[in-house]
Structures are given as structure tokens and as C-alpha cells.
Design an enzyme around this catalytic site. Structure first.
Site, PDB file in Angstrom:
ATOM      1  N   THR A  75      51.190  41.359  40.728  1.00 37.23           N
ATOM      2  CA  THR A  75      51.389  41.967  42.048  1.00 37.23           C
ATOM      3  C   THR A  75      49.838  41.969  42.795  1.00 37.23           C
ATOM      4  O   THR A  75      49.501  41.700  43.899  1.00 37.23           O
ATOM      5  CB  THR A  75      51.885  43.450  41.962  1.00 37.23           C
ATOM      6  OG1 THR A  75      53.262  43.228  41.579  1.00 37.23           O
ATOM      7  CG2 THR A  75      51.582  44.198  43.317  1.00 37.23           C
ATOM      8  N   ASN A 152      61.707  33.744  41.071  1.00 44.80           N
ATOM      9  CA  ASN A 152      61.803  34.387  39.664  1.00 44.80           C
ATOM     10  C   ASN A 152      63.527  34.852  39.876  1.00 44.80           C
ATOM     11  O   ASN A 152      63.637  35.559  39.027  1.00 44.80           O
ATOM     12  CB  ASN A 152      60.906  35.784  39.988  1.00 44.80           C
ATOM     13  CG  ASN A 152      61.066  36.458  41.221  1.00 44.80           C
ATOM     14  OD1 ASN A 152      60.455  35.909  42.377  1.00 44.80           O
ATOM     15  ND2 ASN A 152      61.420  37.712  41.371  1.00 44.80           N
ATOM     16  N   GLN A 180      56.119  33.076  37.248  1.00 47.55           N
ATOM     17  CA  GLN A 180      57.243  32.860  36.492  1.00 47.55           C
ATOM     18  C   GLN A 180      57.015  31.432  35.671  1.00 47.55           C
ATOM     19  O   GLN A 180      57.683  30.877  34.981  1.00 47.55           O
ATOM     20  CB  GLN A 180      58.534  32.620  37.072  1.00 47.55           C
ATOM     21  CG  GLN A 180      59.142  33.899  37.732  1.00 47.55           C
ATOM     22  CD  GLN A 180      59.435  34.921  36.486  1.00 47.55           C
ATOM     23  OE1 GLN A 180      59.785  34.306  35.376  1.00 47.55           O
ATOM     24  NE2 GLN A 180      59.582  36.258  36.944  1.00 47.55           N
ATOM     25  N   SER A 201      50.655  36.838  35.228  1.00 47.56           N
ATOM     26  CA  SER A 201      51.031  37.963  34.608  1.00 47.56           C
ATOM     27  C   SER A 201      51.401  37.778  32.915  1.00 47.56           C
ATOM     28  O   SER A 201      52.421  36.919  32.917  1.00 47.56           O
ATOM     29  CB  SER A 201      51.956  38.383  35.382  1.00 47.56           C
ATOM     30  OG  SER A 201      52.393  39.658  34.843  1.00 47.56           O
ATOM     31  N   HIS A 203      52.861  39.901  31.091  1.00 41.86           N
ATOM     32  CA  HIS A 203      54.303  40.190  30.562  1.00 41.86           C
ATOM     33  C   HIS A 203      55.240  39.411  30.716  1.00 41.86           C
ATOM     34  O   HIS A 203      56.645  39.854  30.103  1.00 41.86           O
ATOM     35  CB  HIS A 203      54.591  41.781  30.768  1.00 41.86           C
ATOM     36  CG  HIS A 203      55.082  42.043  32.429  1.00 41.86           C
ATOM     37  ND1 HIS A 203      56.203  42.073  32.683  1.00 41.86           N
ATOM     38  CD2 HIS A 203      54.211  41.776  33.672  1.00 41.86           C
ATOM     39  CE1 HIS A 203      56.090  42.381  33.816  1.00 41.86           C
ATOM     40  NE2 HIS A 203      55.082  41.982  34.463  1.00 41.86           N
ATOM     41  N   THR A 239      36.474  49.423  34.588  1.00 45.43           N
ATOM     42  CA  THR A 239      36.533  48.948  33.319  1.00 45.43           C
ATOM     43  C   THR A 239      37.413  48.058  32.821  1.00 45.43           C
ATOM     44  O   THR A 239      38.642  48.484  33.075  1.00 45.43           O
ATOM     45  CB  THR A 239      36.283  50.203  32.355  1.00 45.43           C
ATOM     46  OG1 THR A 239      35.436  50.985  32.763  1.00 45.43           O
ATOM     47  CG2 THR A 239      36.143  49.940  30.923  1.00 45.43           C
ATOM     48  N   CYS A 329      62.397  44.150  40.586  1.00 51.68           N
ATOM     49  CA  CYS A 329      61.750  44.979  41.324  1.00 51.68           C
ATOM     50  C   CYS A 329      62.556  45.663  42.638  1.00 51.68           C
ATOM     51  O   CYS A 329      62.577  46.730  43.114  1.00 51.68           O
ATOM     52  CB  CYS A 329      60.591  44.385  42.338  1.00 51.68           C
ATOM     53  SG  CYS A 329      59.545  43.533  41.084  1.00 51.68           S
TER      54      CYS A 329
HETATM   55  N1  PLP Z   1      55.592  37.259  41.296  1.00 51.03           N
HETATM   56  C1  PLP Z   1      56.654  36.907  40.590  1.00 51.03           C
HETATM   57  C2  PLP Z   1      57.224  35.647  40.858  1.00 51.03           C
HETATM   58  C3  PLP Z   1      57.203  37.972  39.651  1.00 51.03           C
HETATM   59  O1  PLP Z   1      58.063  37.399  39.213  1.00 51.03           O
HETATM   60  C4  PLP Z   1      56.549  39.070  39.555  1.00 51.03           C
HETATM   61  C5  PLP Z   1      57.272  40.053  38.531  1.00 51.03           C
HETATM   62  O2  PLP Z   1      58.475  40.205  38.798  1.00 51.03           O
HETATM   63  C6  PLP Z   1      55.540  39.389  40.130  1.00 51.03           C
HETATM   64  C7  PLP Z   1      55.059  38.508  40.982  1.00 51.03           C
HETATM   65  C8  PLP Z   1      54.775  40.750  40.111  1.00 51.03           C
HETATM   66  O3  PLP Z   1      54.085  40.760  38.604  1.00 51.03           O
HETATM   67  P1  PLP Z   1      53.640  41.658  37.911  1.00 51.03           P
HETATM   68  O4  PLP Z   1      54.951  42.583  37.416  1.00 51.03           O
HETATM   69  O5  PLP Z   1      52.636  41.416  36.846  1.00 51.03           O
HETATM   70  O6  PLP Z   1      53.036  42.928  38.915  1.00 51.03           O
END
Ligand code: PLP
Length: 378
Positions: A75, A152, A180, A201, A203, A239, A329
Site C-alpha cells: 500500500t 490479486n 502478487q 510486499s 507478507h 527509523t 481488503c
Molecule cells: N497490491 C496488491 C496487488 C495486493 O494484493 C495487496 C495486498 O492485498 C496490496 C497491494 C497491499 O499490500 P500490503 O498489504 O503490503 O499493504
């Protein structure tokens, strides 16, 4: 049922952190816990972990270490790219697609009063119409193009090499949300020369939450959204999250070592899942692209209208199986997914997104099919 016995098919929302990744992080919380900006040894150790990670990421992406800016995840990286393009690159237009993640759509909507916002046509599989895209690029010099590398929710993959070649012909900056795909597919930024920004990202590939990065190509101006210290080449004050950066680096190292093996295994699991689903529910529909045009990690399906439709992810959860209704989300809200809406999927067909990792098994796939049969036989 204990959560450890439950089945997890929501890896596009987040993945379990690997044990090796967790162990890699601990020393930066317990031993080398200094502030990386401090000049004493505690600080220097921390700083060195950050720079080693940056170098590794740059080596993997075939770019320069200075082009990697650590952020809190997808994000923030998407926000940093878009706000930078608007404030530092003096763009007049943003071109995107209605199927993007909300981290893109909401950020570009923020500029709807001051900039020209255009959406490229997409078909019912979520594929970008490349000739429409070319027209938009031709007609709108000084624009930012932001298109995700893969979707995603519906797994559709952008033909990124083709888009890279297309943008070369026009006066445009190109950002791609690779959240993704990074660590699931090889990405070479020395081939994809026309990408100025790329988001990732941790995670989503068995690293920690709250850490990611934005690639910003050398020579591309950017601005910091967070004002303060001079961290991250003055592009992200605050930081640094040292243990998370070290953890992300470890997750990347493992993902790349196992990339072929994981790809093969997860792809075959997705094929088995698809076959078993279709043999149990022949009327099923796949949302998004299929085959090579689709992520091997995601399968988004809809079932014919049924009384239990609102309840599908909830009913599976009661049976110990975690799936998503679309994007994590937007789950929890009863609204129909903006992505499914954009590709014209029917909202009276109950849908689920199944997303796989190398930790899933065929037995879990079989349990899922049995659970779905029980739900729909009721
Ligand atoms: N972009 C895509 C394609 C995603 O699948 C996600 C997470 O669902 C994000 C952005 C957001 O990433 P983060 O959870 O690291 O903010």
C-alpha cells in the site's frame, strides 16, 4: 477446532512466515537492536543488515541497490509511486485500470479534481486491451501508467514485456504493482527498462507483515510522503524496521532458491484443484484468466445461484477452511468486489478466491471439495 488443524487457502491475502525467516529476525530485536542511524556498533550492525538486504534485492531484480526504498508494504509503495509521479514528475494524466487494488484506485481518485484520470479497457477475463492502451498513451503525453503485474483477486497476469515495449514509444512513466508476483515469478528490471516504479510486499511470500519496498529507477524524481529524518535517501523518514527488512531478505532468498520447485508444485496443485472442482461442480465458472495468463497461486470461482450463497466463505470457515470472498481488503463488507464488477461477473453467483502456497497439500484440496459438497447439498 484448534487453528493449527485448520486449512488455509488465503495465501494471496497473507502467507505464514517461515521459521527460518522468524529466526533471522530475532537477533535484530534482541542483540543488534541499535538504531541504524547511530554510529556505534549496535547501530552499525543494524545498518549493515539493511544494506545487505538492499543489495540482495537489487541483485535479484537486476537493478542497483540505491533504487530500492524500504516501505511498510504494498500500500505504501503504491502511494509513494503515485504521489511521487504527481509531485515530482509533473504528470498531467494517470492511466490505470478498474481492476487495480484499492491502494491504487483510492490514491489516484485523490487526484481526480486536479488530474486527468483514465481507465484502459479490459475484457471479461481482466486482460488489458493493448490497442486501447496504446491510444491512451499516444493521446496523453506526460502521464503515469499504473498497471498491476497480476491481479490479486482474479489472477490475470499483465503481459508486462509488451507493456514495457509499448511505453518506450511514448512520454510516460510506468509503475507496476508486483505484490502478487515478486518472489513467485522472476522479474528482471534490466530487461524491463521502461518500468520506473515497482511495488512489492513481504507478507505475500512468507515474510513478515508491514515491510516491502518500492523500486525507483535511477534518474526518476520522487518525493517523501513522510517528512522527518534522512532515511532511505530522504524518501521515507523514520527509523527503519530492521528485523522486518532482514526477515524479508531471508524470505526472498528462500523463495528464489525454491522458485522452480514451488512453481511446479503449486501449479500442479492448482490443476488438481481445478479438475476436482469441475468434476464435483460442472457448472462452475472461473473468474479471470486461465492457463499461462493466470497466476499459478490463485483460482477465483463462482457457483450457480444457491440459497447458501452469502454464507459460502463463512460456512467454509466453520468447517475449518479459510478462503477469501475476493480481495481480503474488501472482505467483511457485503459489497460485491470492484474487480468482479469491472469484468462483468454476475453478483448472484457466489464466488470464492482460493489462493495456494507450497505449504498446501492434495489432502487439503480433497477436504475442501468435500466441505463444498456438504454445503451445497444442504
Ligand atoms: N497490491 C496488491 C496487488 C495486493 O494484493 C495487496 C495486498 O492485498 C496490496 C497491494 C497491499 O499490500 P500490503 O498489504 O503490503 O499493504
Amino acid at each position: 477446532m484448534d487453528i493449527k488443524e485448520k486449512i488455509y487457502f488465503d495465501n494471496a491475502a497473507s502467507t505464514p512466515i517461515l521459521e527460518e525467516v522468524m529466526y533471522e529476525m530475532i537477533p535484530y530485536m534482541r542483540i543488534a537492536y541499535g538504531n541504524p542511524s547511530s554510529t556505534h556498533s549496535f547501530g552499525r550492525e543494524a545498518k549493515s543488515a539493511i544494506e545487505i538486504s538492499r543489495k540482495n534485492i537489487a541483485r535479484i531484480l537486476n537493478c542497483k541497490p540505491a533504487e530500492i526504498i524500504f516501505t511498510s508494504g504494498g500500500t505504501e509503495s503504491n502511494n509513494l509511486a503515485i504521489h511521487s509521479a504527481v509531485s515530482a514528475l509533473d504528470i498531467k494524466t494517470i492511466i490505470s485500470a478498474k481492476t487495480e487494488h484499492k491502494a491504487i484506485l483510492k490514491t489516484i481518485e485523490f487526484y481526480s479534481d486536479t488530474l486527468n484520470i483514465l481507465y484502459v479497457d479490459i475484457n471479461s477475463k481482466g486482460e488489458v486491451d493493448l490497442s486501447h492502451l496504446e491510444n491512451l498513451l499516444k493521446e496523453n503525453p506526460k502521464s503515469l501508467l499504473t498497471l498491476m503485474h497480476a491481479n490479486n483477486e482474479i489472477s490475470t497476469i499483465l503481459p508486462i514485456e509488451k507493456v514495457n515495449d509499448l511505453v518506450a514509444k511514448y512520454d510516460v512513466y510506468f509503475h507496476t504493482d508486483a505484490v502478487q508476483t515478486f518472489c513467485h515469478y522472476k522479474i528482471d528490471l534490466s530487461d524491463l527498462k521502461n518500468i520506473q516504479f515497482l511495488s512489492a510486499s513481504a507478507h505475500k511470500f512468507h515474510g513478515p507483515k508491514g515491510i516491502g519496498f518500492l523500486f525507483i529507477r535511477k534518474g526518476t524524481k520522487a518525493i517523501s510522503m513522510i517528512k522527518g529524518g534522512a532515511q532511505e535517501r530522504q524518501l521515507r523518514a523514520g527509523t527503519e524496521n530492521v528485523s522486518a527488512i532482514a526477515g524479508m531478505n531471508k524470505a526472498i532468498e528462500i523463495a528464489y532458491n525454491e522458485l522452480e520447485e514451488r512453481t511446479k508444485y503449486i501449479s500442479s496443485l492448482k490443476n488438481i484443484l481445478t479438475e476436482k472442482l469441475f468434476s464435483a461442480f460442472p457448472e462452475l465458472k472461473i473468474n479471470g484468466a486461465e492457463g499461462e495468463q493466470s497466476l499459478y497461486t490463485i483460482l477465483n470461482i463462482s457457483f450457480p445461484p444457491h440459497d447458501n450463497r452469502e454464507m459460502l466463505p463463512f460456512s467454509l470457515d466453520l468447517k475449518g477452511i479459510a478462503v477469501s470472498e475476493g480481495s481480503a481488503c474488501s472482505s467483511g463488507s457485503t459489497q460485491f468486489s470492484h474487480v468482479l464488477k469491472a469484468i462483468g461477473s454476475r453478483d448472484d453467483w457466489p464466488g470464492i478466491r482460493l489462493s495456494l502456497s507450497h505449504l498446501n497439500t492434495i489432502e487439503e484440496v480433497e477436504q475442501l471439495i468435500d466441505a463444498l459438497k456438504e454445503i451445497f447439498e444442504k
